[in-house]
Scaffold this active site. Structure first.
Site, PDB file in Angstrom:
ATOM      1  N   HIS A 134      39.447  38.085  35.796  1.00  0.00           N
ATOM      2  CA  HIS A 134      39.467  36.699  36.256  1.00  0.00           C
ATOM      3  C   HIS A 134      39.523  36.720  37.782  1.00  0.00           C
ATOM      4  O   HIS A 134      40.011  37.673  38.390  1.00  0.00           O
ATOM      5  CB  HIS A 134      40.714  36.023  35.668  1.00  0.00           C
ATOM      6  CG  HIS A 134      40.821  34.553  35.905  1.00  0.00           C
ATOM      7  ND1 HIS A 134      41.231  34.034  37.107  1.00  0.00           N
ATOM      8  CD2 HIS A 134      40.593  33.487  35.087  1.00  0.00           C
ATOM      9  CE1 HIS A 134      41.265  32.710  37.020  1.00  0.00           C
ATOM     10  NE2 HIS A 134      40.876  32.354  35.803  1.00  0.00           N
ATOM     11  N   ASP A 211      47.521  41.566  34.345  1.00  0.00           N
ATOM     12  CA  ASP A 211      47.372  40.119  34.258  1.00  0.00           C
ATOM     13  C   ASP A 211      47.487  39.758  32.781  1.00  0.00           C
ATOM     14  O   ASP A 211      46.576  39.983  31.989  1.00  0.00           O
ATOM     15  CB  ASP A 211      46.002  39.723  34.824  1.00  0.00           C
ATOM     16  CG  ASP A 211      45.613  38.278  34.530  1.00  0.00           C
ATOM     17  OD1 ASP A 211      46.373  37.574  33.827  1.00  0.00           O
ATOM     18  OD2 ASP A 211      44.532  37.851  34.978  1.00  0.00           O
ATOM     19  N   GLN A 214      46.206  36.007  29.215  1.00  0.00           N
ATOM     20  CA  GLN A 214      45.605  35.853  27.896  1.00  0.00           C
ATOM     21  C   GLN A 214      46.236  36.777  26.852  1.00  0.00           C
ATOM     22  O   GLN A 214      45.871  36.714  25.675  1.00  0.00           O
ATOM     23  CB  GLN A 214      44.100  36.135  27.972  1.00  0.00           C
ATOM     24  CG  GLN A 214      43.342  35.257  28.944  1.00  0.00           C
ATOM     25  CD  GLN A 214      43.306  33.801  28.533  1.00  0.00           C
ATOM     26  OE1 GLN A 214      43.374  33.475  27.348  1.00  0.00           O
ATOM     27  NE2 GLN A 214      43.203  32.917  29.510  1.00  0.00           N
ATOM     28  N   LYS A 237      49.496  28.914  29.170  1.00  0.00           N
ATOM     29  CA  LYS A 237      48.652  29.661  28.242  1.00  0.00           C
ATOM     30  C   LYS A 237      49.382  29.967  26.934  1.00  0.00           C
ATOM     31  O   LYS A 237      48.746  30.338  25.947  1.00  0.00           O
ATOM     32  CB  LYS A 237      48.221  30.999  28.868  1.00  0.00           C
ATOM     33  CG  LYS A 237      47.514  30.893  30.198  1.00  0.00           C
ATOM     34  CD  LYS A 237      46.116  30.336  30.083  1.00  0.00           C
ATOM     35  CE  LYS A 237      45.377  30.486  31.417  1.00  0.00           C
ATOM     36  NZ  LYS A 237      44.039  29.879  31.387  1.00  0.00           N
ATOM     37  N   CYS A 375      35.734  31.425  35.746  1.00  0.00           N
ATOM     38  CA  CYS A 375      36.420  32.128  36.846  1.00  0.00           C
ATOM     39  C   CYS A 375      36.274  33.642  36.690  1.00  0.00           C
ATOM     40  O   CYS A 375      37.215  34.398  36.927  1.00  0.00           O
ATOM     41  CB  CYS A 375      37.889  31.744  36.909  1.00  0.00           C
ATOM     42  SG  CYS A 375      38.166  30.033  37.400  1.00  0.00           S
TER      43      CYS A 375
END
Length: 418
Positions: A134, A211, A214, A237, A375
């Site tokens: 991302h 990261d 997700q 999220k 993104c």
């Protein structure tokens, strides 16, 4: 079949996405006269009643600033805020709540690390990212490249949208300062082998940032099992409020790093001739935080911790299979990235149709998907989807009926546009 297997099967059979769905008020509505099918969960998830009630109750009863007041409301707000930190630490299996810093989300977490880690970096130092990232895990490093002259190396992805992790050892050099990868690709749904990446980085003495935007929505995360040094996650999220997230840093990292922002609540003493910072995590939390957001985030994790994640994983994989199989029957439609291990996210193109037109027509049928580059422009370019893709991303509250309506609608959209 043994007793344990029988118990597992009973749990899976007992799992009811409809019962979970009933806890999400926003899902019980019509859009353009059609029952809502919400398949934009990779962008943001809906919120269960428990989270909504928790935030409302804070405003109605405990609303006050934290850490600065001696009155009762401030004390209650402070206790709930720090309790939220403890809950997040437990959910991530951190060693201590002192390893958790509240941020606005993953984007701010990565910017924090880009600023603080690079304090003693110089031109020619390296950051390794992946082709699946991302922009939140690309742009801060590009800004450092412009400002300090660092180099960025990229772990490539294959045609299935899987990282070629075997390339990582050759990318690491004595100038590598950080490896930074996502847990799950927001654009393709690919689940990356983070534990293996961590093992390679650790062997070379290089810290790993994950990261987790997700990753956390699709099951419990154990930062110690992953072996990462940093893990960033966003509340919105994972069924919590927007504008808040958490950054985990292993051991004494927060002790060693300089602060990102300056202001109130991150200091021990301020004089015009000097400053003494507060110990972490306060050192990284300047100003009034998103108090109600942090409390809502903790409530979301507490709610999620009570779910049967084995059953959920099976349900999500069944949703993915049904979605993939259904879309594969549509002439002229191609799925971008079909990794062996992925969550229920499907990016697709329809020959001769612009993704935005697909999304607009699906919305007219009550179906919410995301369109564009997500993104992740370098990833889109890797797959030749220069205008982006249409992306359907499911969560465990989605049903097979949702998927069937989406597939049928996409067939109709294809016939309308081509």
């Amino acid at each position: 079949m043994g007793d344990e297997a029988q118990q597992t099967d009973r749990r899976v059979e007992a799992f009811s996405p409809e019962a979970i769905r009933a806890q999400f008020p926003a899902l019980d509505q019509a859009v353009h006269g059609k029952p809502l099918v919400y398949l934009d969960n990779a962008a943001t998830t809906q919120k269960p009643r428990m989270v909504i009630d928790t935030v409302r109750e804070f405003y109605e009863r405990d609303n006050a600033n934290i850490h600065r007041g001696v009155h009762t409301l401030s004390a209650r707000a402070s206790e709930r805020f720090e309790g939220a930190r403890e809950r997040i630490a437990r959910s991530l299996n951190a060693d201590s709540e002192r390893e958790i810093v509240f941020v606005r989300g993953v984007t701010e977490a990565i910017n924090l690390l880009a600023h603080s880690l690079s304090a003693d970096w110089s031109a020619g130092d390296e950051v390794i990212v992946s082709e699946l990232e991302h922009h939140a895990n690309i742009v801060p490093w590009l800004m450092l490249k412009e400002r300090k002259g660092i180099e960025i190396k990229v772990i490539p992805a294959n045609d299935q949208g899987e990282l070629e992790v075997d390339a990582l050892p050759d990318l690491i050099s004595d100038r590598t300062r950080l490896v930074a990868v996502n847990h799950v690709s927001n654009a393709l749904g690919t689940v990356n082998p983070v534990a293996r990446i961590s093992e390679i980085a650790r062997e070379r003495g290089v810290p790993l940032l994950v990261d987790g935007a997700q990753g956390l929505p699709h099951g419990p995360v154990d930062v110690q099992a992953l072996g990462c040094d940093f893990y960033a996650c966003s509340s919105h999220k994972v069924f919590g409020p927007s504008g808040v997230g958490a950054l985990y840093a292993r051991g004494d990292w927060f002790e060693r790093l300089p602060p990102f922002l300056g202001g109130g609540d991150m200091i021990e003493e301020v004089r015009f001739d000097g400053i003494r910072f507060a110990p972490p995590p306060s050192k990284f939390e300047a100003g009034t935080p998103n108090i109600e957001g942090a409390i809502g985030f903790a409530a979301a994790l507490e709610w999620a911790d009570g779910l049967d994640w084995l059953a959920i994983e099976r349900h999500e994989q069944a949703l993915l299979e049904r979605m993939t199989d259904g879309l594969s029957t549509i002439e002229g439609l191609s799925i971008v990235g079909q990794a062996r291990h992925k969550v229920p996210v499907v990016s697709f193109l329809v020959e001769g149709a612009h993704p935005h037109d697909i999304g607009t027509l699906l919305d007219s049928m009550g179906i919410a998907v995301r369109t564009g580059h997500h993104c992740a422009m370098p990833l889109m370019q890797r797959f030749g989807a220069l205008t982006g893709t249409a992306r359907a991303s499911a969560a465990f509250y989605n049903t097979f009926d949702d998927i069937d309506r989406f597939v049928d609608a996409t067939k109709r959209v294809r016939d309308m546009l081509v």
